[in-house]
Design an enzyme around this catalytic site. Structure first.
Site, PDB file in Angstrom:
ATOM      1  N   SER A  61       1.977  -3.008   1.020  1.00  0.00           N
ATOM      2  CA  SER A  61       1.775  -2.367  -0.284  1.00  0.00           C
ATOM      3  C   SER A  61       2.438  -1.003  -0.419  1.00  0.00           C
ATOM      4  O   SER A  61       2.375  -0.398  -1.510  1.00  0.00           O
ATOM      5  CB  SER A  61       0.276  -2.231  -0.583  1.00  0.00           C
ATOM      6  OG  SER A  61      -0.266  -3.485  -0.958  1.00  0.00           O
ATOM      7  N   LYS A  64       4.599  -0.623  -3.418  1.00  0.00           N
ATOM      8  CA  LYS A  64       4.151  -0.186  -4.748  1.00  0.00           C
ATOM      9  C   LYS A  64       4.541   1.255  -5.047  1.00  0.00           C
ATOM     10  O   LYS A  64       4.458   1.688  -6.203  1.00  0.00           O
ATOM     11  CB  LYS A  64       2.643  -0.391  -4.869  1.00  0.00           C
ATOM     12  CG  LYS A  64       2.222  -1.855  -4.779  1.00  0.00           C
ATOM     13  CD  LYS A  64       0.730  -2.028  -4.985  1.00  0.00           C
ATOM     14  CE  LYS A  64       0.322  -3.502  -4.920  1.00  0.00           C
ATOM     15  NZ  LYS A  64       0.122  -3.997  -3.558  1.00  0.00           N
ATOM     16  N   SER A 126      -4.145  -0.365  -5.700  1.00  0.00           N
ATOM     17  CA  SER A 126      -3.104  -1.162  -5.068  1.00  0.00           C
ATOM     18  C   SER A 126      -3.117  -2.599  -5.568  1.00  0.00           C
ATOM     19  O   SER A 126      -2.912  -3.545  -4.802  1.00  0.00           O
ATOM     20  CB  SER A 126      -3.258  -1.131  -3.533  1.00  0.00           C
ATOM     21  OG  SER A 126      -2.087  -1.567  -2.895  1.00  0.00           O
ATOM     22  N   LYS A 229       0.206   6.520  -0.101  1.00  0.00           N
ATOM     23  CA  LYS A 229      -0.042   5.080  -0.259  1.00  0.00           C
ATOM     24  C   LYS A 229      -0.330   4.411   1.067  1.00  0.00           C
ATOM     25  O   LYS A 229       0.288   4.712   2.085  1.00  0.00           O
ATOM     26  CB  LYS A 229       1.180   4.414  -0.904  1.00  0.00           C
ATOM     27  CG  LYS A 229       0.948   2.985  -1.368  1.00  0.00           C
ATOM     28  CD  LYS A 229       0.072   2.929  -2.606  1.00  0.00           C
ATOM     29  CE  LYS A 229      -0.345   1.502  -2.958  1.00  0.00           C
ATOM     30  NZ  LYS A 229      -1.345   0.966  -2.011  1.00  0.00           N
TER      31      LYS A 229
END
Length: 386
Positions: A61, A64, A126, A229
């Site tokens: 992720s 993202k 997320s 993140k």
């Protein structure tokens, strides 16, 4: 024309007195339990320490970050607005069974959700469903959006990155590196500081469901972490890109391929603490300040100030900052006409014998070409000098 026959080629400057200074204490690089990692200073972009930073790995992720970067860019260009209503397709909604433990915002099929909510759902929760919904909204399909992601990556200098989707779901051709992720993190903060503030939000509630940001370091008040993140898949392991600001210095850390949520947080904390404890930024020269009056041939002026177009800021060990030296050299003799901002040489900074940074040296003023007799005089002088 009167002329000093001084050939200005190499000049040296000791930025801080260092005669008699004992050898600096060099801290050992921390042992980091991750497949790939690095620590970057945000202001200078210098890599402080790294290990396997160019190894291509699945980003999970962390992908993202690019999805969010594109959303922010499209918002700032006016191509979309935060209040745009996005129709949730069956493809976006159907992410529930795609991957065990898949991160979701829990949007509903055939319902409308604002760009603002979807952006938060991507950054804070997320959400894979939110990511695909925004990919379809911006580019028409996730495949087209992935192509857009790769174009953005190329523009940002992420030369070892290739995206296949907006979410980070596993694909053998979906890879990046710690170095490229650090570049992306730095760009997020520089290009879209207002949108970057989303990464510091601890939770987001949508559709009656409150979800927590998985970045455990956001609760660490000693480090000043305000992003960025997390990521996890079985193939990628547990990953984390962090940014923290402390006493005016911002650092970016990337860890990829740790074995647990706790490990990605502790290894990131280790890197950030190391950087804040042992490193500092030094402003060596100010942009536009004359470093030297350099000789000009065949010009209306005999001298021109030379310096830097940008501030010279370097990330150095605190124990070594007194040993920083600068040398600068011209690209041979300067011949008029010379334009303001024209590159005329190079400034290079050294720690001992090691060059740690190079910057172009520019003319700070314009010098017009001399008249016929002035040019002839200098031509003869040059002939005799050579």
């Amino acid at each position: 024309m009167k002329r000093n026959y001084v050939n200005i080629v190499v000049l040296g400057l000791v930025l801080w007195a260092c005669s008699g200074v004992a050898a600096a204490i060099q801290p050992a690089k921390p042992s980091v339990d991750a497949s790939s990692w690095l620590l970057m200073d945000f202001e200078t972009g210098q890599i402080i320490i790294e290990e396997n930073a160019d190894q291509q790995l699945p980003p999970a992720s962390l992908t993202k970050m690019m999805t969010s970067y594109i959303i922010a860019d499209q918002l700032h260009k006016g191509n979309i607005s935060e209040q745009d209503k996005v129709l949730i397709s069956e493809n976006a909604w159907a992410q529930n069974p795609k991957l065990k433990g898949s991160s979701l915002m829990f949007v509903e099929v055939n319902k409308y959700v604002t760009v603002e909510d979807l952006h938060r759902g991507i950054v804070i929760q997320s959400g894979n469903d939110a990511s695909i919904a925004m990919a379809e909204h911006i580019a028409g399909s996730e495949e087209a959006f992935a192509d857009l992601m790769n174009q953005y990556a190329k523009r940002l200098g992420m030369n070892s990155t290739h995206f296949m989707n907006s979410t980070g779901l596993p694909h053998e051709q979906h890879n990046t590196t710690a170095r490229d992720l650090a570049k992306l993190a730095r760009a997020l903060i520089i290009d879209f500081p207002e949108d970057y503030s989303l990464y510091a939000e601890r939770e987001f509630k949508y559709n009656g469901i409150t979800q927590q940001n998985r970045n455990e370091l956001l609760g660490d008040t000693t480090l000043g972490v305000d992003g960025i993140k997390t990521g996890h898949t079985e193939a990628a392991g547990y990953c984390l890109v962090s940014s923290a600001e402390k006493q005016g210095m911002r650092l970016i850390s990337v860890v990829m391929g740790t074995d647990s949520m706790g490990s990605r947080a502790s290894e990131s904390r280790k890197l950030l603490n190391y950087g804040f404890r042992f490193y500092t930024n030094v402003k060596a020269f100010t942009a536009g300040k004359s470093l030297k009056q350099a000789e000009v041939w065949k010009g209306e002026e005999e001298l021109v100030g030379v310096g830097l177009a940008q501030d010279a800021v370097l990330t150095v060990l605190k124990s070594e900052k007194d040993q920083l030296k600068a040398n600068y050299k011209l690209n041979g003799k300067l011949m008029a006409p010379i334009q303001k901002g024209q590159v005329v040489g190079e400034v290079y900074f050294q720690m001992g014998d090691k060059v740690v940074k190079r910057m172009p040296m520019v003319a700070l003023d314009k010098v017009e070409e001399a008249g016929f007799f002035g040019r002839m005089w200098d031509s003869m002088a040059l002939w005799f000098e050579d």
